[in-house]
Scaffold this active site. Structure first.
Site, PDB file in Angstrom:
ATOM      1  N   GLY A 359       0.783  -1.234   0.000  1.00  0.00           N
ATOM      2  CA  GLY A 359       0.000   0.000   0.000  1.00  0.00           C
ATOM      3  C   GLY A 359       0.810   1.276   0.000  1.00  0.00           C
ATOM      4  O   GLY A 359       0.319   2.305   0.488  1.00  0.00           O
ATOM      5  N   LYS A 360       2.033   1.247  -0.544  1.00  0.00           N
ATOM      6  CA  LYS A 360       2.871   2.457  -0.543  1.00  0.00           C
ATOM      7  C   LYS A 360       2.281   3.563  -1.429  1.00  0.00           C
ATOM      8  O   LYS A 360       2.160   4.708  -1.012  1.00  0.00           O
ATOM      9  CB  LYS A 360       4.295   2.111  -1.025  1.00  0.00           C
ATOM     10  CG  LYS A 360       5.000   1.071  -0.181  1.00  0.00           C
ATOM     11  CD  LYS A 360       6.421   0.841  -0.626  1.00  0.00           C
ATOM     12  CE  LYS A 360       6.541   0.165  -1.958  1.00  0.00           C
ATOM     13  NZ  LYS A 360       6.009  -1.213  -1.998  1.00  0.00           N
ATOM     14  N   THR A 361       1.858   3.182  -2.643  1.00  0.00           N
ATOM     15  CA  THR A 361       1.317   4.168  -3.583  1.00  0.00           C
ATOM     16  C   THR A 361      -0.019   4.711  -3.105  1.00  0.00           C
ATOM     17  O   THR A 361      -0.248   5.929  -3.131  1.00  0.00           O
ATOM     18  CB  THR A 361       1.159   3.539  -4.983  1.00  0.00           C
ATOM     19  OG1 THR A 361       2.427   3.012  -5.394  1.00  0.00           O
ATOM     20  CG2 THR A 361       0.686   4.549  -6.000  1.00  0.00           C
ATOM     21  N   SER A 677      20.233 -14.619  10.801  1.00  0.00           N
ATOM     22  CA  SER A 677      19.545 -14.882  12.068  1.00  0.00           C
ATOM     23  C   SER A 677      19.404 -16.372  12.376  1.00  0.00           C
ATOM     24  O   SER A 677      18.603 -16.750  13.218  1.00  0.00           O
ATOM     25  CB  SER A 677      18.147 -14.227  12.030  1.00  0.00           C
ATOM     26  OG  SER A 677      17.398 -14.731  10.959  1.00  0.00           O
ATOM     27  N   LYS A 720       8.353 -12.780  12.652  1.00  0.00           N
ATOM     28  CA  LYS A 720       8.824 -14.082  13.133  1.00  0.00           C
ATOM     29  C   LYS A 720       7.955 -14.596  14.281  1.00  0.00           C
ATOM     30  O   LYS A 720       7.632 -15.786  14.363  1.00  0.00           O
ATOM     31  CB  LYS A 720      10.285 -13.979  13.581  1.00  0.00           C
ATOM     32  CG  LYS A 720      11.257 -13.772  12.429  1.00  0.00           C
ATOM     33  CD  LYS A 720      12.669 -13.578  12.928  1.00  0.00           C
ATOM     34  CE  LYS A 720      13.657 -13.395  11.778  1.00  0.00           C
ATOM     35  NZ  LYS A 720      15.024 -13.178  12.234  1.00  0.00           N
TER      36      LYS A 720
END
Length: 772
Positions: A359-361, A677, A720
Site C-alpha cells: 500500500g505504498k502508492t 539470524s 517471526k
C-alpha cells in the site's frame, strides 16, 4: 566424336570479382588454399584457373559453390605483403570450363577445357561493336564512376570479343551479371548484353541529373517563398488583418501577458515569441520554439492549493483507506502538526520502503487527500537516461522536458504531493546517471532552483511534498538515500490481512462483481485459510485476486440458478479455489535430537524453519545443504568453530571433528535461504546431535552467533513471532538487544508467547535442550 583436350591447373576461387580474358588485374590473396594454388602455378608454367564463388561469405567453398566457367590466367608477378597476404598480377588468357575436380590436401586441382568463341556474322558484329562504343562514350560523359581516358584504350581494340571483355571489366556490373557475360561464348550476344546494360545505366544517370536539378530549383523556390511571406506579413500588418501566423503570434502574446509566470520568465517567453515571428513557418526551428512557448504557458508558476490541515480529518482519511501502518500514519500526522504550527510550506522528502503490495502508492494518494493537495505520480522503474529526469536540450525536433516538469504540468499547482514510484529501479548507462539528476530534485537546499535542460530557466520545487517508494533500500544510491527520510512498511500480519480483507478488499470486489453482502458471505476461518494456504506475500495483492476469483465463481453460481446465496467456509473454499497452494511451518510433534526450529523473515512475512543436523563416522567433513546463501553458510561455520572451542564444557568429545562427518540440512532444498539470524538455531541443533540431548519441541529461536558465543540482534521480530504463534510454538528465544521490538507485536499474540532474552549461547542451550 572427338574428345576435347583438357588441361590440369590449380584452382584459385575469387570472392567479389572476376577476371576476363585479355584483362590484366592485381589480386590480394590470403586464404591458405589459394596461396597453395598460386605456389603450384609458379612451380609449373605459371598458369592458373580463376573462377568466381557463388557466395562471398564462404571461407572454404565446395565445388558446388564455385562457378564452373572461369578464366585461365597467367601469374606475371607475385609479391608477399607485410600482413602475410600475397599481391598477384594476373593476365587473363582464355575462357575455360571445369571438367573434373581433383582435390589435394592443400588446394583444388581442376581439369579444364577451353571454350571457343562463336564469331557470328561479321557485318552484324561490326555494327554491334560501333553501337557499343557509341553507347559507352555517352555513358562515360554522364558517369563519375569510370575514368574518361578508358575510351581511348578500348576504341583501338579491333577484336569484338576482346572489346566486349575489356568494356565489361570497367563497368559497375554485379558479380552475377559479370559471370553471365563471361559464360556467353557467342560474341554478338555478349555485345548485345553490354549495349542493353549501358542503355539502362544511361537512363538512371539521366534521372539522377534531373532530380539534382529539381532539388536546386526547389531550394530557390523556398527562398522566394520566404521573401514573399515577409512581404505578405508586412501587408497584413498595414491592413490590420489578424489571419495567418501574425494572428497566432498575437494570441500567444496575449496568453503570455495573462499567464501567472514570473516577470523574468515572461521576458524570456516574449523574446522567444519575437524569434518565432521572424522564423519561416515551415522550418524545423519554428516548431521547436512553438513547443517551448506552449510548455512555458501550461506550467504552474504560482498557482497552488490551500492546505487544509485538520489532524482529526487527516486521521480519518488515513484510517479509512489503510488498516494498520500506525508508525507511518503517526509520522504523517507529525509532519502536518509541525506545518500548522510553523505555517511553513517547505515539503519533506519521505521514502516509503517495503515489499510489493503493502500500500505504498495508495498511502501517498491518501496523504494528498488528507491535506487537500493535488496528487501526481511518476514511475521511475527502468529509467536509464539522465534526460528522462532533466529533459532534452532544445536542439532538435521532438525535444521534451524531463519527467519532473511533465509531472508538474499534470499537477497544475506548485505544491502537489509528488510520488516518485519505484525509485530503487533506476539504473545508469552510457546516457548518464538519472539517480545523480534526482539529487537536485530531492535536496531541500537546491530544489528551489531546479534546472531542466528543455525549460533552461530555474523552476521552484521547494513547495512540493515529495514521497518516494522503494522495495529495497540497498538498491538506492547512498547520496540519494541521504536526502530522504525512510519509513519502513514491513508487510501485514495475518490479523491485519484478515481485517483488510473484511473491511476493504471484499466490499470492493463485491461491488466490482455486482454482488451484495447477502449474496456472498466469507467466514473468518475461510479468510484465514485463504491467507495462510492460498497466498504467500507481504502485501495483499494476491489475496485480492483470490477474493475476486471467489466473487466471479459466486456470480456464476447465482446466475445459473444453483443457489441464491453462497456462504464460504473452510471446506467450501477448496471447492471454489482447488487444493491449497502453500503450507506453513508446524511445531514438531515431539522433542527431537539434532533438529531445532528457527524463525525466518521472508518477503512474504514470517515463517518457521527446521534445521536438521546428523553426524556419522568420517574425517571431519562439514556438509551444508538446502540451497543456503553465503551468510547462512558463514553462520554454520561460526557455530561449528564455537562448539569445537567449547567441546569439553559442552561434554562433547574434543576430537569429534576428526572422527565424524557432520551434515547440516535445511529442508525445502529448492528454495533459496539466506540471512543473519540462523546462527543460534544451527548451533543448538549441532550441540543436540553431538550430545544426544533432544531440543524442546515448543521452543523456537532467532539470533546470530559470534565465535565467542555472543548472540547478536536480528530484524523482523514481529513477523517471526507471528509465524511461531501460527505454528503452535509457545516459547521464543530472542537476542537481548531485541527486547525493544516486543512492543510491536499484537497483544493477542503476546498473550500466548513467552520470550526468553539471551546474550550468550550457553543461555540458549540451557532453555532449548532437554536435561542438563
Amino acid at each position: 566424336m572427338m574428345t576435347k583436350e583438357t588441361t590440369l591447373l590449380p584452382l584459385l576461387p575469387l570472392r567479389g570479382l572476376l577476371v576476363f580474358p585479355t584483362v590484366v588485374l592485381h589480386l590480394d590473396v590470403g586464404r591458405d588454399k589459394s596461396i597453395a594454388a598460386l605456389e603450384k602455378a609458379m612451380l609449373e608454367n605459371q598458369h592458373i584457373f580463376l573462377a568466381g564463388q557463388k557466395k562471398i561469405s564462404i571461407e572454404d567453398p565446395n565445388p558446388d559453390e564455385i562457378y564452373r566457367i572461369g578464366t585461365v590466367a597467367k601469374v606475371n608477378q607475385m609479391l608477399k605483403l607485410p600482413n602475410g597476404t600475397f599481391r598477384v598480377l594476373v593476365e587473363g588468357l582464355y575462357r575455360a570450363e571445369i571438367v573434373q575436380y581433383q582435390e589435394k590436401q592443400d588446394s583444388y586441382m581442376v581439369e579444364v577445357t577451353e571454350l571457343n568463341e562463336i564469331e557470328g556474322d561479321k557485318n552484324k558484329t561490326k555494327a554491334l561493336m560501333r553501337h557499343l562504343l557509341d553507347q559507352f562514350e555517352q555513358y562515360l560523359k554522364l558517369s563519375r564512376k569510370v575514368k574518361k581516358e578508358i575510351f581511348t584504350t578500348v576504341s583501338d581494340i579491333e577484336n569484338p570479343g576482346r572489346l566486349a571483355d575489356m568494356i565489361a571489366s570497367h563497368l559497375p556490373l554485379k558479380i552475377k551479371e559479370k559471370q553471365t557475360i563471361l559464360e556467353t561464348v557467342d560474341v554478338p550476344e555478349r555485345l548485345r548484353h553490354l549495349v542493353e546494360f549501358i542503355s539502362n545505366e544511361k537512363k538512371i544517370l539521366d534521372l539522377e541529373k534531373k532530380i539534382g536539378q529539381r532539388v536546386k530549383t526547389s531550394m530557390e523556390k523556398t527562398q522566394k517563398e520566404y521573401y514573399l511571406r515577409e512581404q505578405l506579413k508586412a501587408i497584413q500588418k498595414e491592413l490590420g488583418e489578424r489571419d495567418g501566423k501574425l494572428g497566432e503570434v498575437g494570441e500567444l502574446r496575449e496568453k503570455i501577458k495573462e499567464s501567472d509566470m514570473p516577470e523574468h520568465i515572461e521576458k524570456i517567453a516574449l523574446k522567444e515569441l519575437d524569434r518565432y515571428e521572424r522564423v519561416p513557418q515551415n522550418s524545423g526551428e519554428s516548431s521547436i520554439i512553438r513547443n517551448y512557448l506552449e510548455w512555458l504557458l501550461v506550467l504552474p508558476w504560482t498557482k497552488k492549493t490551500e492546505d487544509k490541515i485538520e489532524l482529526d480529518q487527516a486521521q480519518k482519511v488515513l484510517d479509512r483507506d489503510h488498516y494498520g501502518l500506525e508508525k507511518v500514519k503517526e509520522r504523517v500526522l507529525e509532519y502536518l502538526a509541525v506545518q500548522k504550527l510553523t505555517n511553513s510550506i517547505k515539503g519533506p522528502i519521505i521514502c516509503l520502503v517495503g515489499p510489493p503490495g503493502v500500500g505504498k502508492t495508495s498511502l501517498a494518494r491518501s496523504i494528498a487527500e488528507s491535506i487537500n493537495r493535488n496528487f501526481v505520480r511518476v514511475s521511475l522503474g527502468g529509467v536509464r537516461d539522465e534526460a528522462e529526469i532533466r529533459g532534452h536540450r532544445r536542439t532538435y525536433i521532438g525535444a521534451m522536458p524531463g519527467r519532473i516538469i511533465q509531472g508538474m504540468k499534470k499537477a497544475k499547482t506548485v505544491n502537489p504531493v509528488f510520488l516518485l514510484d519505484e525509485i530503487d529501479k533506476m539504473s545508469n548507462d552510457f546516457r548518464g546517471d538519472p539517480s545523480s539528476a534526482m539529487l537536485e530534485v530531492l535536496d531541500p537546499e537546491q530544489n528551489h532552483n531546479f534546472s531542466d535542460h528543455f525549460i533552461e530557466e530555474t523552476y521552484d520545487l521547494s513547495q512540493v511534498m515529495f514521497i518516494a517508494t522503494a522495495n529495497y533500500v540497498n538498491n538506492i544510491p547512498a547520496p540519494l538515500l541521504d536526502r530522504m527520510e525512510l519509513i519502513s512498511l514491513s508487510g501485514y500480519t495475518e490479523i491485519e490481512k484478515l481485517h483488510i480483507a473484511k473491511d476493504h478488499l471484499l466490499p470492493k470486489q463485491l461491488k466490482e462483481n455486482g454482488l451484495t453482502k447477502s449474496e456472498l458471505q466469507v467466514r473468518n476461518d475461510a479468510l484465514m485459510k485463504l491467507i495462510r494456504r492460498y497466498t504467500r506475500e507481504a502485501g495483499v495483492r494476491n489475496l485480492e485476486r483470490k477474493l475476486a476469483t471467489i466473487c466471479r465463481k459466486t456470480a456464476k453460481i447465482i446466475i445459473s440458478g444453483e443457489q441464491k446465496k453462497v456462504i464460504v467456509t473452510e471446506k467450501r473454499l477448496e471447492d471454489l479455489l482447488g487444493k491449497p497452494i502453500f503450507r506453513y511451518g508446524q511445531m514438531e510433534e515431539k522433542n527431537q535430537v539434532g533438529a531445532a526450529t528457527g524463525l525466518a523473515y521472508t518477503s512474504a512475512g514470517g515463517d518457521t524453519l527446521s534445521i536438521e543436523v546428523a553426524h556419522y563416522p568420517g574425517k571431519g567433513k562439514l556438509v551444508l545443504t538446502g540451497k543456503l546463501g553465503e551468510v547462512m553458510r558463514e553462520s554454520a561455520q561460526a557455530a561449528f568453530s564455537y562448539i569445537r572451542s567449547r567441546a569439553e564444557q559442552l561434554k562433547i568429545d574434543p576430537d569429534f571433528h576428526e572422527k565424524n562427518d557432520i551434515h547440516i540440512h535445511v529442508p525445502e532444498g529448492a528454495v533459496p535461504k539466506d540471512g543473519p539470524s540462523a546462527g543460534i538455531t544451527i548451533a543448538t541443533a549441532l550441540v543436540s546431535s553431538l550430545t544426544g540431548r533432544p531440543v524442546k519441541k515448543e521452543v523456537g529461536m532467532t539470533g546470530e552467533i559470534t565465535l565467542r558465543g555472543r548472540v547478536l540482534p536480528i530484524g523482523g521480530l514481529k513477523e517471526k513471532s507471528l509465524s511461531a504463534h501460527r505454528a503452535g510454538i509457545t516459547t521464543i528465544i530472542i537476542p537481548e538487544e531485541n527486547e525493544k521490538d516486543i512492543e510491536d507485536i499484537p497483544e493477542s499474540v503476546l498473550e500466548d508467547l513467552t520470550f526468553i532474552k539471551v546474550a550468550h549461547l550457553d543461555k540458549v542451550l540451557e532453555h532449548a535442550l532437554v536435561g542438563e
